[in-house]
Scaffold this motif. Structure first.
Motif, PDB file in Angstrom:
ATOM      1  N   THR A  23       0.737  -1.104   0.191  1.00  0.00           N
ATOM      2  CA  THR A  23       0.064  -0.030   0.143  1.00  0.00           C
ATOM      3  C   THR A  23       0.943   1.290  -0.019  1.00  0.00           C
ATOM      4  N   GLN A  47      -2.027  -1.656  -4.938  1.00  0.00           N
ATOM      5  CA  GLN A  47      -3.130  -1.460  -3.678  1.00  0.00           C
ATOM      6  C   GLN A  47      -3.986  -2.302  -3.382  1.00  0.00           C
ATOM      7  N   VAL A  48      -4.610  -2.987  -4.428  1.00  0.00           N
ATOM      8  CA  VAL A  48      -5.541  -4.015  -4.071  1.00  0.00           C
ATOM      9  C   VAL A  48      -5.053  -5.374  -3.309  1.00  0.00           C
ATOM     10  N   VAL A  51      -4.214  -4.563   0.247  1.00  0.00           N
ATOM     11  CA  VAL A  51      -5.236  -4.551   0.817  1.00  0.00           C
ATOM     12  C   VAL A  51      -5.876  -5.826   1.233  1.00  0.00           C
ATOM     13  N   GLY A  75     -12.934  -7.967   0.831  1.00  0.00           N
ATOM     14  CA  GLY A  75     -12.091  -8.292  -0.252  1.00  0.00           C
ATOM     15  C   GLY A  75     -12.601  -8.401  -1.490  1.00  0.00           C
ATOM     16  N   GLN A  78     -13.490  -5.052  -2.963  1.00  0.00           N
ATOM     17  CA  GLN A  78     -12.238  -4.437  -3.542  1.00  0.00           C
ATOM     18  C   GLN A  78     -11.874  -5.324  -4.796  1.00  0.00           C
ATOM     19  N   THR A  81     -14.874  -3.678  -7.629  1.00  0.00           N
ATOM     20  CA  THR A  81     -14.783  -2.395  -7.768  1.00  0.00           C
ATOM     21  C   THR A  81     -13.622  -1.696  -8.219  1.00  0.00           C
ATOM     22  N   VAL A  82     -12.389  -2.027  -7.647  1.00  0.00           N
ATOM     23  CA  VAL A  82     -11.242  -1.092  -8.065  1.00  0.00           C
ATOM     24  C   VAL A  82     -10.920  -1.595  -9.471  1.00  0.00           C
TER      25      VAL A  82
END
Length: 128
Positions: A23, A47-48, A51, A75, A78, A81-82
């Motif tokens: 991150t 980033q994903v 996370v 999770g 994420q 959507t990301v």
């Protein structure tokens, strides 16, 4: 405390540290990279993963069904959507002229937009 609990706590700590590191790399990349597409890439991928590693670390530490189910839902959200958000940001940046076409290997979107424009012009000419 059993040996299994200790091992799970160690793995949890490693996952949390790796997640935090990824991150951090994503945040630094967001500040340091030059164009929208590079920034979009660095904010989506590491980033994903960061996370997800952090969620895994928390899940290994908490170990209750309710907590793990909540973390799995976070999770999954994420992961869904990301990539969609990154795609939409890239598409908006392209359409508003924020992307330098010379930096693209292949510009598939330009071809599709030209095809769509030709189709619309044909529809206007035929009155459809």
């Amino acid at each position: 405390m059993s040996a299994l609990d200790t091992a799970l706590d160690v793995v949890s700590a490693v996952c949390l540290l790796l997640g935090a590191a990824l991150t951090l790399v994503a945040a630094i990349g967001l500040l340091r990279l030059s164009d929208v597409l590079a920034r979009m890439h660095v904010t989506a991928k590491p980033q994903v993963l960061g996370v997800l590693l952090a969620l895994l670390g928390v899940g290994l530490r908490l170990r209750t069904e309710t907590d793990v189910a909540t973390l799995v839902a976070i999770g999954a959200f994420q992961l869904i959507t990301v990539p969609v958000a990154a795609h939409m940001v890239g598409r908006a940046a392209y359409r508003t002229g924020q992307v330098d076409p010379s930096r693209l290997e292949e510009d598939e979107l330009a071809r599709r937009l030209e095809d769509e424009e030709r189709r619309r012009a044909g529809d206007r000419a035929t009155g459809a």
